[in-house]
Design a protein around this motif. Structure first.
Motif, mmCIF file in Angstrom:
data_model
loop_
_atom_site.group_PDB
_atom_site.id
_atom_site.type_symbol
_atom_site.label_atom_id
_atom_site.label_comp_id
_atom_site.label_asym_id
_atom_site.label_seq_id
_atom_site.Cartn_x
_atom_site.Cartn_y
_atom_site.Cartn_z
ATOM 1 N N UNK A 165 -36.617 20.588 34.189
ATOM 2 C CA UNK A 165 -36.496 21.065 35.570
ATOM 3 C C UNK A 165 -37.357 22.311 35.774
ATOM 4 N N UNK A 194 -38.120 24.921 38.813
ATOM 5 C CA UNK A 194 -37.485 24.393 40.019
ATOM 6 C C UNK A 194 -36.026 24.018 39.780
ATOM 7 N N UNK A 195 -35.501 24.506 38.660
ATOM 8 C CA UNK A 195 -34.163 24.072 38.265
ATOM 9 C C UNK A 195 -33.100 24.480 39.274
ATOM 10 N N UNK A 196 -32.200 23.545 39.531
ATOM 11 C CA UNK A 196 -30.960 23.866 40.224
ATOM 12 C C UNK A 196 -29.911 23.045 39.492
#
Lengths: 317, 518
Positions: free
Chosen positions: A42, A45-47
């Protein structure tokens, strides 16, 4: 001859369970290491939602045994899968990189074999002299020196200082052999030093024992020249020890390559397994482990066969 | 201060030298200028420490992917690397018809490397894919996009579900990069490793953690560009080795270095070291959703207790920019008024701690990175905090494990780490302090934050946006929502032959106009 064939057959039978065991252990270890490849995938841009989606997409949410089983089934079909991180095919990755590692490992083994045995013989035939003390001291130093430190010293002096060798990288042996050898020389020397030291010490002690034995005394009494005693009888008698030792050192060379490849920026399997393990890219780690296990087992097999040829009693063991 | 004066003198001297040189040049025949004119040809040999995650903008994941992305792909909107001023890219113009409608006019006659045409259909295809594909990492970049409408072969209208004037800036980044729809349809997921764009260079080959090769796009739509015949990029994970390839003459440029490599490079001859400002803050993310750091006074005490100048001098060799806010002073949206809001004041920090009910100090569980340079930086911070009674209990982990521990497993109260910047500052604030932001593990949004953030997105006027960002910046600084120490410098080491190289503010180098002198 029949005994040797049986030995080969027995060893090849053992190959499959060893591969399954080794890859299972490595897979379990990777699972134990904290961290999640989905987090790496991710990236910036990880969430939480994205990480969960990625786990599902790549099957990382499956139970551990299912993930291993899927990998093993594909591997048995000859499909090592793709890198989680870069989607490159694992077999491609290994095929591209293995020759670079093999080159420095074999090169180092040749250097170590020649220099290590020569030093060992020189010391054993001159026990108690200054030369013996010097070689023994050198060997102790060689065992203690970290190869990466030596590698950096070699780079600083021979390549950055004198420009004799390239500082980094590798070249393909088949299309550009000279460049490949030049690129591989410093890494091979750095790798070889520890093995040279080990070989010199072992050859020295084994040879001293042989040279002091009664049959050597008989040979000398019979009027054989000291050269013939040493080369024809002395060395032949330590050849089994030497061969076993060389086989063991190959494993050491492969593990040493992990560090040396990083220092010289060589695209080999050592650096491949290091980066993949850090990022938990398990298909790549598993693939490399599989190939290395096969190589190590085959080398041990070759050593055993050679041992059996040299000493027929070994085939029965 | 004396440094500033020296700098001034040097500058004045330089100006005089430059004037003299210019005057002299006027007397020379015109052919002499040819030396300084861009020269075509030559392959640039680049060394860089990071393997791209993927070269499909949609599935890539790290800032350093842009080392190769801007070579293969053009973005819809382009920008000036050192000022971030927007300029035409594949869209020759763009305009908000109202706050929820953005119209793009596209360049004519552009083709992808596979010969297929770039047009409005390609834009719609790409934007829809970025927004909806299950493999897309960048869906959130387009969360404000409702639909994309093709009006004409070179005209696209983007309908938004809420005002987002930052969208043109976002279109300079991943979701603005246009991939050939034909290639995607033919190759499927394999475009991850076989990128086809409209950019100045065509993809040739990529060996993981070893090499990335690009060749000149002879049909590039910008006339006369690029100057280089191609790029031979080597991927070497060890930073000192990366720098060494340039000092040894094996590569022309080394990217993504740390200040520590500058020291070594400075000693080598024929090598130029360039220090650019960047947008990467080094900070500690804070979990302000639970004790002890849900207390404003404790967070402010942290901010008063660190000596940012000292950290910058030791950790970044004085090349960074001491700051208590996430935006670099070099960014148009940064308000200099609150960049140094917290001056080093241990007495004040102690008093704030005492007022918060911790007269005997406090222990703070902290997660950090385990590598050598990070440990050095963390030790300075820990020793500074210890002086006011803040005892840091540090758990050093690999970057990936640290993210997992702090942001997902919600361990620790602080996490010392750098942060990747985002294209539009509104994304930066959203991703650090928004309620659903991963970097905000308390998942708490302070009252007033959302209104201030929304205000930055509902006026296309840059000055009005700047004023709105200034208020948002003050809010995050006054509330001490993070513990920023400095903004990192970007270090590039290159041979003297490399001309016109600019590592822009976002640390996303472009090689279109780079050339090699003879």
């Amino acid at each position: 001859m029949g005994k040797i064939l049986r030995l080969v057959g027995r060893r090849l039978w053992q190959l499959l369970p060893i591969i399954v065991f080794a890859t299972f252990v490595v897979f379990s270890l990777l699972q134990l290491v904290p961290g999640d490849p989905a987090v790496v995938l991710a990236g910036d841009y990880a969430s939480e939602q994205r990480i969960a989606e990625i786990r599902q997409l790549y099957g990382l949410d499956q139970p551990f045994l299912v993930q291993y089983g899927v990998w093993l089934l594909h591997a048995l079909e000859g499909n090592l899968g793709r890198s989680l991180l870069t989607s490159e095919s694992v077999s491609q990755l290994i095929l591209y990189r293995l020759p670079n590692t093999l080159l420095i490992a074999v090169y180092a083994l040749v250097i170590a074999g020649l220099v290590g045995v020569a030093l060992g013989v020189a010391a054993a035939t001159r026990v108690g002299t200054r030369l013996d003390a010097f070689i023994t001291g050198l060997a102790s130093l060689g065992v203690a020196l970290p190869s990466f430190w030596l590698a950096m010293i070699l780079v600083a002096t021979l390549s950055l200082g004198l420009h004799w060798f390239p500082t980094t990288g590798a070249a393909p042996l088949l299309t550009d052999p000279w460049s490949a050898i030049m690129h591989a020389t410093l890494p091979a020397v750095a790798l070889a030093v520890g093995v040279i030291a080990e070989l010199a010490r072992q050859v020295r002690s084994a040879l001293i024992e042989v040279l002091n034995s009664q049959y050597i005394r008989t040979l000398r009494a019979k009027g054989l020249s000291s050269g013939a005693v040493l080369w024809k009888h002395g060395l032949r008698n330590i050849s089994v020890t030497l061969l076993t030792l060389l086989g063991l050192q190959v494993n050491r060379l492969f593990s040493g390559a992990v560090v040396i490849e990083a220092v010289f920026a060589i695209p080999g399997v050592g650096s491949l397994v290091a980066t993949s393990a850090l990022n938990k890219d398990f298909p790549v780690v598993q693939g490399v482990v599989l190939v290395l296990v096969v190589i190590v087992i085959l080398i041990n097999l070759v050593v055993d066969v050679l041992n059996a040829l040299l000493d027929p009693r070994a085939a029965e063991a | 201060m004396s440094n500033d004066i020296d700098q001034l003198r040097l500058d004045r001297r330089r100006v005089m030298q430059a004037t003299a040189a210019a005057a002299g040049a006027l007397l020379l025949p015109a052919t002499s200028f040819a030396e300084d004119a861009p020269r075509k040809g030559g392959t640039l040999r680049v060394a860089m420490p990071y393997n791209p995650g993927s070269v499909d903008p949609m599935t890539g994941r790290n800032l350093t992917d842009f080392n190769v992305l801007y070579g293969v792909f053009d973005a819809l909107v382009d920008f000036e690397p050192l000022t971030l001023e927007l300029k035409p890219g594949l869209a020759k113009s763009w305009k908000f018809e109202d706050l929820k409608t953005l119209v793009l006019e596209l360049q004519d006659g552009v083709t992808f490397h596979d010969g297929s045409p770039f047009n409005a259909d390609a834009v719609k295809f790409n934007l829809d894919r970025y927004k909806n594909d299950p493999r897309s990492n960048v869906k959130s970049d387009l969360s404000s996009v409702e639909s994309v409408e093709v009006n004409a072969p070179n005209r696209v209208t983007i309908h938004l579900n809420k005002p987002n004037v930052g969208l043109p800036v976002i279109l300079t980044n991943r979701v603005g990069l246009m991939v050939s729809p034909k290639a995607i349809q033919e190759k499927g997921p394999n475009v991850d490793r076989n990128p086809v764009g409209t950019g100045p260079f065509k993809f040739v080959s990529w060996q993981d953690n070893d090499s990335f090769v690009l060749a000149r796009n002879d049909n590039y739509w910008k006339p006369g560009l690029p100057y280089l015949d191609g790029l031979n990029m080597r991927i070497i994970s060890e930073l000192n080795t990366v720098a060494r390839t340039v000092t040894a003459g094996e590569c022309d440029v080394a990217l993504n270095l740390q200040p520590q490599q500058k020291i070594v490079a400075d000693r080598a001859s024929g090598v130029v070291t360039k220090v650019f400002p960047s947008l990467v803050p080094y900070l500690a993310f804070i979990n302000y959703g639970r004790p002890p750091l849900d207390n404003l006074q404790v967070r402010q005490a942290l901010n008063y207790a660190i000596n940012r100048d000292e950290i910058n001098k030791v950790a970044a060799l004085g090349l960074g920019q001491p700051s208590d806010t996430i935006l670099s002073k070099a960014h148009w949206a940064c308000d200099p008024a609150t960049v140094n809001y917290y001056t080093y004041d241990p007495a004040k920090a102690k008093k704030l701690l005492a007022d918060a009910g911790h007269p005997d100090g406090i222990e703070i569980e902290t997660i950090g990175w385990a590598d050598q340079t990070a440990m050095q930086r963390q030790e300075i911070i820990i020793s500074q905090l210890a002086k006011v009674g803040i005892r840091v209990k540090l758990t050093p982990l690999s970057p990936q494990q640290a993210v997992q521990a702090f942001m997902i497993d919600k361990k620790g109260a602080m996490f010392i780490s750098p942060s990747s910047p985002f294209a539009d500052p509104s994304q930066f604030y959203e991703n650090l302090f928004g309620k659903d932001a991963l970097r905000n593990p308390g998942r708490v949004e302070l009252p007033g934050f959302r209104e201030l953030l929304d205000a930055t997105m509902d006026t296309p006027d840059q000055n009005a946006r700047k004023a709105a960002f200034a208020k948002l910046q003050r809010f995050t600084v006054e509330n001490a929502l993070s513990l920023v120490q400095f903004i990192a410098p970007a270090i590039g080491v290159m041979s003297a032959k490399v001309q016109n190289y600019k590592d822009g503010l976002p640390a996303t180098p472009k090689f279109t106009e780079v050339w090699l002198s003879a």
